[in-house]
Design a protein around this motif. Structure first.
Motif, PDB file in Angstrom:
ATOM      1  N   LYS A 185     -15.329   8.735  -8.530  1.00 20.42           N
ATOM      2  CA  LYS A 185     -15.171   8.778  -9.790  1.00 20.42           C
ATOM      3  C   LYS A 185     -14.564   7.791 -10.314  1.00 20.42           C
ATOM      4  CE  LYS A 185     -16.654  13.561 -10.251  1.00 20.42           C
ATOM      5  NZ  LYS A 185     -16.484  14.742  -9.621  1.00 20.42           N
ATOM      6  N   LYS A 186     -13.820   7.479  -9.985  1.00 22.63           N
ATOM      7  CA  LYS A 186     -13.417   6.181 -10.380  1.00 22.63           C
ATOM      8  C   LYS A 186     -11.896   6.710 -11.153  1.00 22.63           C
ATOM      9  CE  LYS A 186     -16.665   2.436  -9.220  1.00 22.63           C
ATOM     10  NZ  LYS A 186     -17.393   3.742  -8.731  1.00 22.63           N
ATOM     11  N   GLU A 187     -11.494   7.460 -10.869  1.00 22.30           N
ATOM     12  CA  GLU A 187      -9.895   7.843 -11.242  1.00 22.30           C
ATOM     13  C   GLU A 187      -9.265   7.793 -10.055  1.00 22.30           C
ATOM     14  OE1 GLU A 187     -10.595  11.690 -10.965  1.00 22.30           O
ATOM     15  OE2 GLU A 187     -11.492  11.544 -13.351  1.00 22.30           O
ATOM     16  N   PHE A 188      -8.461   6.605 -10.567  1.00 24.92           N
ATOM     17  CA  PHE A 188      -6.875   6.362  -9.540  1.00 24.92           C
ATOM     18  C   PHE A 188      -6.773   7.707  -8.843  1.00 24.92           C
ATOM     19  CE2 PHE A 188      -2.536   5.896  -8.556  1.00 24.92           C
ATOM     20  CZ  PHE A 188      -2.150   5.379  -8.193  1.00 24.92           C
ATOM     21  N   ILE A 189      -5.954   7.442  -7.707  1.00 21.45           N
ATOM     22  CA  ILE A 189      -5.085   8.663  -6.565  1.00 21.45           C
ATOM     23  C   ILE A 189      -3.694   8.666  -6.090  1.00 21.45           C
ATOM     24  CG2 ILE A 189      -7.099   8.409  -4.856  1.00 21.45           C
ATOM     25  CD1 ILE A 189      -6.774  11.933  -5.709  1.00 21.45           C
ATOM     26  N   ALA A 190      -3.661   7.232  -5.484  1.00 20.78           N
ATOM     27  CA  ALA A 190      -2.662   7.329  -4.685  1.00 20.78           C
ATOM     28  C   ALA A 190      -2.656   5.576  -4.735  1.00 20.78           C
ATOM     29  CB  ALA A 190      -2.843   7.753  -3.342  1.00 20.78           C
ATOM     30  N   CYS A 191      -0.923   4.756  -4.075  1.00 21.27           N
ATOM     31  CA  CYS A 191      -1.250   3.472  -3.488  1.00 21.27           C
ATOM     32  C   CYS A 191      -0.492   3.281  -1.960  1.00 21.27           C
ATOM     33  CB  CYS A 191      -0.290   2.551  -5.101  1.00 21.27           C
ATOM     34  SG  CYS A 191       0.732   3.083  -5.045  1.00 21.27           S
ATOM     35  N   GLY A 192      -1.200   3.148  -1.670  1.00 16.84           N
ATOM     36  CA  GLY A 192      -0.327   2.492  -0.294  1.00 16.84           C
ATOM     37  C   GLY A 192      -0.972   1.313   1.117  1.00 16.84           C
ATOM     38  N   HIS A 193      -0.285   1.420   2.061  1.00 17.08           N
ATOM     39  CA  HIS A 193      -0.313   0.330   3.108  1.00 17.08           C
ATOM     40  C   HIS A 193      -1.864   0.087   3.192  1.00 17.08           C
ATOM     41  CE1 HIS A 193       4.036  -0.689   2.946  1.00 17.08           C
ATOM     42  NE2 HIS A 193       3.848  -1.364   2.549  1.00 17.08           N
ATOM     43  N   PHE A 194      -2.603  -0.341   3.183  1.00 17.40           N
ATOM     44  CA  PHE A 194      -3.763  -0.663   4.262  1.00 17.40           C
ATOM     45  C   PHE A 194      -3.033  -0.923   5.565  1.00 17.40           C
ATOM     46  CE2 PHE A 194      -7.671  -2.917   5.303  1.00 17.40           C
ATOM     47  CZ  PHE A 194      -8.611  -2.139   4.935  1.00 17.40           C
ATOM     48  N   GLN A 195      -3.993  -1.089   6.507  1.00 14.52           N
ATOM     49  CA  GLN A 195      -3.968  -1.116   7.711  1.00 14.52           C
ATOM     50  C   GLN A 195      -6.157  -0.621   8.741  1.00 14.52           C
ATOM     51  OE1 GLN A 195      -0.765  -0.134  10.151  1.00 14.52           O
ATOM     52  NE2 GLN A 195      -1.529  -0.056  11.323  1.00 14.52           N
ATOM     53  N   ILE A 196      -6.558  -2.123   9.904  1.00 15.31           N
ATOM     54  CA  ILE A 196      -6.985  -2.144  10.574  1.00 15.31           C
ATOM     55  C   ILE A 196      -7.173  -0.647  11.131  1.00 15.31           C
ATOM     56  CG2 ILE A 196      -9.450  -2.977  11.357  1.00 15.31           C
ATOM     57  CD1 ILE A 196      -8.250  -5.576   9.415  1.00 15.31           C
ATOM     58  N   GLY A 197      -8.095   0.369  11.014  1.00 11.81           N
ATOM     59  CA  GLY A 197      -7.843   1.697  12.401  1.00 11.81           C
ATOM     60  C   GLY A 197      -8.216   3.286  11.740  1.00 11.81           C
ATOM     61  N   SER A 198      -7.621   3.772  12.339  1.00 13.88           N
ATOM     62  CA  SER A 198      -8.017   4.665  12.398  1.00 13.88           C
ATOM     63  C   SER A 198      -7.218   5.877  11.008  1.00 13.88           C
ATOM     64  CB  SER A 198      -8.198   6.105  13.380  1.00 13.88           C
ATOM     65  OG  SER A 198      -7.380   7.244  13.056  1.00 13.88           O
ATOM     66  N   ILE A 199      -6.213   5.192  10.705  1.00  9.82           N
ATOM     67  CA  ILE A 199      -5.506   5.879   9.289  1.00  9.82           C
ATOM     68  C   ILE A 199      -5.423   4.766   8.554  1.00  9.82           C
ATOM     69  CG2 ILE A 199      -3.194   6.694   8.064  1.00  9.82           C
ATOM     70  CD1 ILE A 199      -2.481   7.950  10.766  1.00  9.82           C
ATOM     71  N   LEU A 235       4.567  -1.256  16.486  1.00 16.47           N
ATOM     72  CA  LEU A 235       3.365  -1.901  15.920  1.00 16.47           C
ATOM     73  C   LEU A 235       1.965  -1.691  16.546  1.00 16.47           C
ATOM     74  CD1 LEU A 235       5.297  -4.589  13.715  1.00 16.47           C
ATOM     75  CD2 LEU A 235       4.067  -2.799  13.156  1.00 16.47           C
ATOM     76  N   PRO A 236       0.971  -1.928  16.241  1.00 14.94           N
ATOM     77  CA  PRO A 236      -0.410  -2.390  16.269  1.00 14.94           C
ATOM     78  C   PRO A 236      -0.057  -2.854  17.529  1.00 14.94           C
ATOM     79  CG  PRO A 236      -0.513  -2.075  13.389  1.00 14.94           C
ATOM     80  CD  PRO A 236       0.799  -1.392  14.491  1.00 14.94           C
ATOM     81  N   PHE A 237      -1.001  -3.103  18.053  1.00 16.32           N
ATOM     82  CA  PHE A 237      -0.737  -4.503  18.803  1.00 16.32           C
ATOM     83  C   PHE A 237      -1.898  -5.408  18.921  1.00 16.32           C
ATOM     84  CE2 PHE A 237      -3.491  -2.597  21.510  1.00 16.32           C
ATOM     85  CZ  PHE A 237      -4.504  -3.335  22.013  1.00 16.32           C
ATOM     86  N   LYS A 238      -2.906  -4.904  17.726  1.00 13.87           N
ATOM     87  CA  LYS A 238      -4.086  -5.886  17.555  1.00 13.87           C
ATOM     88  C   LYS A 238      -3.799  -6.703  16.306  1.00 13.87           C
ATOM     89  CE  LYS A 238      -7.962  -3.207  19.635  1.00 13.87           C
ATOM     90  NZ  LYS A 238      -8.342  -2.129  19.041  1.00 13.87           N
ATOM     91  N   ALA A 239      -2.739  -5.810  15.467  1.00 14.26           N
ATOM     92  CA  ALA A 239      -2.766  -6.680  13.896  1.00 14.26           C
ATOM     93  C   ALA A 239      -2.092  -7.637  14.445  1.00 14.26           C
ATOM     94  CB  ALA A 239      -1.693  -5.744  13.492  1.00 14.26           C
ATOM     95  N   ASP A 240      -2.792  -8.892  13.598  1.00 12.46           N
ATOM     96  CA  ASP A 240      -2.099 -10.184  13.672  1.00 12.46           C
ATOM     97  C   ASP A 240      -1.498 -10.210  12.834  1.00 12.46           C
ATOM     98  OD1 ASP A 240      -2.282 -12.950  14.454  1.00 12.46           O
ATOM     99  OD2 ASP A 240      -3.924 -13.303  13.195  1.00 12.46           O
ATOM    100  N   LEU A 241      -0.005  -9.865  13.212  1.00 12.27           N
ATOM    101  CA  LEU A 241       1.321 -10.392  12.876  1.00 12.27           C
ATOM    102  C   LEU A 241       1.871 -11.398  12.461  1.00 12.27           C
ATOM    103  CD1 LEU A 241       1.487  -5.972  12.227  1.00 12.27           C
ATOM    104  CD2 LEU A 241       1.091  -7.841  10.340  1.00 12.27           C
TER     105      LEU A 241
END
Ligand code: SAH
Length: 397
Positions: free
Chosen positions: A49-63, A166-172
Motif C-alpha cells: 500500500k506504499k506505506e513505509f515499514i522499515a529500513c535495513g541492509h539489502f543482500q542477495i540471498g534468502s534473507i 561473510l556470504p562467499f558469493k558476495a562480491d565484496l
C-alpha cells in the motif's frame, strides 16, 4: 533531514511479520525493488500500500533485508553511535563494563541488539568485530569509528574478523582479517578472575567462547573433590573453573592438537605446574571408551551438530549417542553438564535427545539446572531464533 534510500516494495500481506518487529525480510516477500540496490546497501522497505515499514541492509540471498530500524532514519555516524550506546547500556546493567574480574564479554549480539549481522566481542582493550551480512561489512569503518567514540578509552584496538562469516558469493572488497584500529599483541583476557590467551587471529569464532561464562562459573561450585572430564575443551574454559573449584583431577579433551596447545598454555597462566591437569588430543568417543570410567563430573560442549535445518535429525541422533556414552560411563552420583549450541535444535529437541540417551543407558537421572546463554547474548523477543545455547546439569545416580 533524512537521506532517501532506494525503495523495496513488499508483496501484499507480507508486512505482517514486520508489524511484529521480526528483523528479517525473505526474498520471497519482495514484489520489486526500485533502482537495483547493491549488496550491502541500505534500503527503505514499503508495503504494497506504499506505506513505509522499515529500513535495513539489502543482500542477495534468502534473507533479502535485515532490518536496522522500524523508523525512517538515516544510517550515519549518529545512528551507529545510538545503537552502540544502547548495547553498551545493557552491558553496564549486567555489570560487565569496568568490572575488575571480567574484561571479556559480548558487546553486540546481532539481532539481540537490534543490529542483525553484527557481532562484537570485547577482550580487554581489543574489540573483535565480525560481519555476517554484506551490509555490516560495507559499514565496518563507520561502525569502528562509532565504537571508539562510545567505548571511550576502554577500547583501543579493533580486529576485523569476517573472512569466514561473510556470504562467499558476495562480491565484496577487503574481506580479509586484520586490525582496522590500533593493533595489539597483548592477547590475555580475564573472565571471573581467570586468565585466557585469546587467539583472535586464527581461533574459532572471535577467538574464545564468551557465551559459557556463567555456566563455567556454575560448574566451579560442583567441582570440589571430583574427577572432572572436560570434553570438547577448545581453550580449556571449563577446566580452569573446575581446578579453582577444588577438583581432584581435570582431564581436557579435544580432537584438535591446536586446541590442546591453547588449553595447556592457559593452564600455565592460571595454575602453573599444577599436577591435577592433563590434556589429550583425541576423539571424544574414543576417549570415553578408553578412559571414561573414572569421572564423576563430565562436561559435554560439542560443536554445533546441525548447522542447517536439514541436518536436524542426524544432529539429534548425534546428541543422543554422545550423551548415552557419557551416561554409560559416569560414576554413580556423578554430574553431567551437557550442551547444544545448534540454533536449529530447540530446547525441547535437545532435552528429548538427552532423555533418550538416559533411557538407553538405563540410569536414574535428575535435572538440576536448565542453562542458556548469558545476558550479553540477549534474545530479541521478536526474534526467538536468537536463542541458541541450551544446557542441562544432571545428577546421575
Ligand atoms: N567448550 C569450549 C568450546 C567447544 S567448541 C569452551 O568452553 O570454550 C567445540 C570443540 O570441539 C572444538 O574445539 C573442536 O576442535 C572440538 N571437537 C570437534 N569434534 C570433536 C571430536 N569428535 N572429539 C573431540 N573434540 C572435537
Amino acid at each position: 533531514m533524512n537521506v532517501s534510500y532506494k525503495r523495496v516494495y513488499l508483496k501484499s500481506g507480507k508486512e505482517e511479520s514486520l508489524k511484529r518487529f521480526h528483523p528479517w525480510i525473505f526474498s520471497g516477500a519482495i514484489a520489486y525493488a526500485e533502482g537495483e540496490p547493491e549488496e550491502g546497501e541500505v534500503v527503505d522497505v514499503y508495503t504494497s500500500k506504499k506505506e513505509f515499514i522499515a529500513c535495513g541492509h539489502f543482500q542477495i540471498g534468502s534473507i533479502a533485508v535485515r532490518v536496522l530500524s522500524f523508523a525512517q532514519e538515516t544510517v550515519d555516524h549518529a545512528f551507529w553511535v545510538r545503537k552502540l550506546e544502547s548495547a553498551r547500556a545493557l552491558r553496564v546493567a549486567l555489570d560487565l563494563i569496568g568490572n575488575p574480574q571480567t574484561d571479556t564479554y559480548r558487546l553486540v549480539h546481532g539481532e539481540g541488539d537490534n543490529l542483525p549481522g553484527l557481532i562484537i566481542d570485547i577482550y580487554g582493550s581489543t574489540a573483535v568485530m565480525q560481519a555476517h551480512s554484506a551490509g555490516m561489512h560495507v559499514c565496518r569503518l563507520e561502525i569502528a569509528d562509532a565504537l571508539i567514540q562510545v567505548m571511550g578509552d576502554t577500547v583501543r584496538n579493533i580486529y576485523y574478523k569476517s573472512e569466514t562469516t561473510l556470504p562467499f558469493k558476495a562480491d565484496l572488497l577487503a574481506k580479509e582479517n586484520g586490525f582496522i584500529k590500533g593493533g595489539s599483541t597483548d592477547n590475555v583476557a580475564m573472565e571471573n578472575g581467570l586468565r585466557f590467551h585469546v587467539d583472535w587471529l586464527k581461533g574459532q569464532k572471535t577467538g574464545f567462547f564468551v557465551d559459557q561464562r556463567e555456566n563455567r562459573h556454575l560448574l566451579e561450585r560442583y567441582a570440589s573433590g571430583r574427577n572432572v572430564l572436560n570434553m570438547f575443551c577448545y581453550t580449556g574454559g571449563f577446566s580452569f573453573y573446575a581446578m579453582r573449584g577444588g577438583a581432584k583431577l581435570v582431564h581436557s579433551v579435544d580432537s584438535s592438537a591446536k586446541a590442546i596447545d591453547l588449553t595447556n598454555e592457559n593452564v600455565k597462566l592460571n595454575f602453573p605446574d599444577d599436577p591435577r591437569h592433563q590434556a589429550y588430543a583425541e576423539d571424544a568417543f574414543k576417549f570415553l571408551d578408553r578412559m571414561g570410567d573414572q569421572y564423576d563430573l563430565i562436561i559435554l560442549d560439542p560443536p554445533a551438530f546441525a548447522k542447517h535445518r536439514d541436518a536436524l535429525r542426524n544432529a539429534l541422533r548425534g546428541y543422543t549417542k554422545l550423551n548415552a556414552k557419557a551416561f554409560e560411563k559416569i560414576r554413580p552420583g556423578g554430574i553431567l553438564f551437557t550442551f547444544s549450541c545448534s540454533q536449529v535444535v530447540t530446547k525441547e529437541n535437545f532435552r528429548n535427545a538427552v532423555f533418550t540417551a538416559a533411557a538407553q543407558a538405563g540410569r536414574s537421572v535428575r535435572i538440576l539446572h536448565q542453562l542458556t546463554q548469558p545476558g550479553d547474548h540477549p534474545v530479541n523477543i521478536y526474534h526467538p531464533e536468537g536463542e541458541y545455547l541450551k544446557g542441562l546439569v544432571l545428577y546421575v545416580e
